[in-house]
Design a protein around this motif. Sequence first.
Motif, mmCIF file in Angstrom:
data_model
loop_
_atom_site.group_PDB
_atom_site.id
_atom_site.type_symbol
_atom_site.label_atom_id
_atom_site.label_comp_id
_atom_site.label_asym_id
_atom_site.label_seq_id
_atom_site.Cartn_x
_atom_site.Cartn_y
_atom_site.Cartn_z
ATOM 1 N N GLU A 1 38.792 0.832 75.854
ATOM 2 C CA GLU A 1 39.596 1.483 74.818
ATOM 3 C C GLU A 1 38.733 2.517 74.111
ATOM 4 N N LEU A 2 39.195 3.754 74.128
ATOM 5 C CA LEU A 2 38.452 4.864 73.527
ATOM 6 C C LEU A 2 39.290 5.545 72.459
ATOM 7 N N MET A 3 38.643 5.909 71.377
ATOM 8 C CA MET A 3 39.276 6.781 70.397
ATOM 9 C C MET A 3 38.425 8.033 70.337
ATOM 10 N N ILE A 4 39.029 9.172 70.674
ATOM 11 C CA ILE A 4 38.264 10.409 70.790
ATOM 12 C C ILE A 4 38.907 11.526 69.976
ATOM 13 N N SER A 5 38.117 12.569 69.763
ATOM 14 C CA SER A 5 38.606 13.775 69.095
ATOM 15 C C SER A 5 37.999 14.983 69.799
ATOM 16 N N HIS A 6 38.814 15.978 70.136
ATOM 17 C CA HIS A 6 38.306 17.198 70.760
ATOM 18 C C HIS A 6 39.294 18.336 70.573
ATOM 19 N N ASP A 7 38.912 19.497 71.043
ATOM 20 C CA ASP A 7 39.702 20.707 70.846
ATOM 21 C C ASP A 7 40.907 20.702 71.777
ATOM 22 N N ASP A 8 41.978 20.075 71.341
ATOM 23 C CA ASP A 8 43.197 19.996 72.136
ATOM 24 C C ASP A 8 44.391 19.973 71.179
ATOM 25 N N TRP A 9 45.612 19.970 71.730
ATOM 26 C CA TRP A 9 46.784 20.006 70.862
ATOM 27 C C TRP A 9 46.913 18.737 70.024
ATOM 28 N N SER A 10 46.187 17.680 70.388
ATOM 29 C CA SER A 10 46.228 16.447 69.606
ATOM 30 C C SER A 10 45.755 16.684 68.166
ATOM 31 N N GLN A 11 44.944 17.728 67.966
ATOM 32 C CA GLN A 11 44.464 18.035 66.613
ATOM 33 C C GLN A 11 45.592 18.521 65.703
ATOM 34 N N CYS A 12 46.722 18.854 66.294
ATOM 35 C CA CYS A 12 47.880 19.274 65.500
ATOM 36 C C CYS A 12 48.443 18.112 64.675
ATOM 37 N N THR A 13 48.034 16.889 64.998
ATOM 38 C CA THR A 13 48.515 15.727 64.245
ATOM 39 C C THR A 13 47.536 15.325 63.144
ATOM 40 N N GLU A 14 46.441 16.068 63.006
ATOM 41 C CA GLU A 14 45.405 15.705 62.031
ATOM 42 C C GLU A 14 45.962 15.717 60.607
ATOM 43 N N GLY A 15 45.581 14.697 59.851
ATOM 44 C CA GLY A 15 46.009 14.592 58.469
ATOM 45 C C GLY A 15 47.350 13.910 58.286
ATOM 46 N N ILE A 16 47.961 13.489 59.400
ATOM 47 C CA ILE A 16 49.255 12.807 59.335
ATOM 48 C C ILE A 16 49.071 11.356 59.759
ATOM 49 N N ASN A 17 49.395 10.434 58.893
ATOM 50 C CA ASN A 17 49.264 9.011 59.168
ATOM 51 C C ASN A 17 50.131 8.601 60.352
ATOM 52 N N HIS A 18 49.641 7.645 61.165
ATOM 53 C CA HIS A 18 50.391 7.232 62.358
ATOM 54 C C HIS A 18 51.745 6.606 62.013
ATOM 55 N N LYS A 19 51.894 6.159 60.757
ATOM 56 C CA LYS A 19 53.183 5.606 60.351
ATOM 57 C C LYS A 19 54.219 6.706 60.138
ATOM 58 N N GLU A 20 53.742 7.949 60.041
ATOM 59 C CA GLU A 20 54.637 9.078 59.833
ATOM 60 C C GLU A 20 54.887 9.866 61.120
ATOM 61 N N LEU A 21 53.879 9.912 61.993
ATOM 62 C CA LEU A 21 54.031 10.653 63.249
ATOM 63 C C LEU A 21 53.003 10.185 64.272
ATOM 64 N N TYR A 22 53.446 9.992 65.503
ATOM 65 C CA TYR A 22 52.517 9.768 66.606
ATOM 66 C C TYR A 22 53.177 10.145 67.921
ATOM 67 N N ALA A 23 52.356 10.375 68.926
ATOM 68 C CA ALA A 23 52.854 10.754 70.247
ATOM 69 C C ALA A 23 52.270 9.822 71.290
ATOM 70 N N GLU A 24 53.013 9.622 72.366
ATOM 71 C CA GLU A 24 52.561 8.761 73.457
ATOM 72 C C GLU A 24 52.845 9.449 74.790
ATOM 73 N N THR A 25 51.816 9.562 75.628
ATOM 74 C CA THR A 25 51.994 10.124 76.961
ATOM 75 C C THR A 25 52.606 9.076 77.870
ATOM 76 N N ILE A 26 53.762 9.380 78.436
ATOM 77 C CA ILE A 26 54.459 8.437 79.308
ATOM 78 C C ILE A 26 53.948 8.552 80.740
ATOM 79 N N SER A 27 53.781 9.791 81.200
ATOM 80 C CA SER A 27 53.287 10.007 82.563
ATOM 81 C C SER A 27 52.710 11.411 82.671
ATOM 82 N N SER A 28 51.857 11.618 83.680
ATOM 83 C CA SER A 28 51.301 12.954 83.913
ATOM 84 C C SER A 28 50.871 13.096 85.361
#
Length: 231
Positions: free
Chosen positions: A15-42
């Motif tokens: 289990e890894l928790m990472i941070s890098h220059d990707d679109w995931s940074q668009c969720t920064e500052g927003i609590n997971h109880k308010e917004l989160y995303a999950e990759t279903i398939s790729s």
Amino acid sequence: MLFKLNNNIMYLSVELMISHDDWSQCTEGINHKELYAETISSIIFNTKVYALTKIKAMNSKLIKNLLLCIDKNKNVINYSILLNKNRINNSFALMYIIRELDGSMINILYKYNIIYYKEYIFNGIEKWHIILSNKYLKKFTKDLDMMGIKVITQRAMPLTEDKKLNGDLELTLTEEKLLLLALRGGLFDWPRSITYGDLARKIGISKPTLTQEIRKALWKILNNYYYDNFN
């Protein structure tokens, strides 16, 4: 190229928790109880990653702002919203997104023949749950560092200790059968169409047995859901 699993190698649940220059940074500052995303398939095709992602948020404005930010991200080639539902305190979107393979976490995963992964995105963080050989763990972590991917936390364990994958949270055949009968019988309707006692008599078992089996099954389902998300 097809690869063969080696039974003499220990495979780890990581289990890894990472941070890098990707679109995931668009969720920064927003609590997971308010917004989160999950990759279903790729999938990977011609140096691009094609991913299906579901987004949950407290309101439609949060999703709209997220999409505006994604639209400006240099790694994202294109995206499309396939489904969008808005209710009070509950918004949902299904997003199809195309991004460059180069510089992505997926690129490293395929390099090491990762055989399972799930990804959750919240508060500028990507949480990955993967399986890989123990002999690759150090090399894998080193590659992340070389790519500028910051590892916030990392937890590795043998597959036998991972409740999500070792079967501990899987429903038994009896639990599956009773849950389905309860669902179809109206036990979970509001208001209920049938009581525990009536359903137990209909099935031919005692009320305490039915209640215990249903509670065990629901405990597994809830733990299974929350185990990956924000455990």
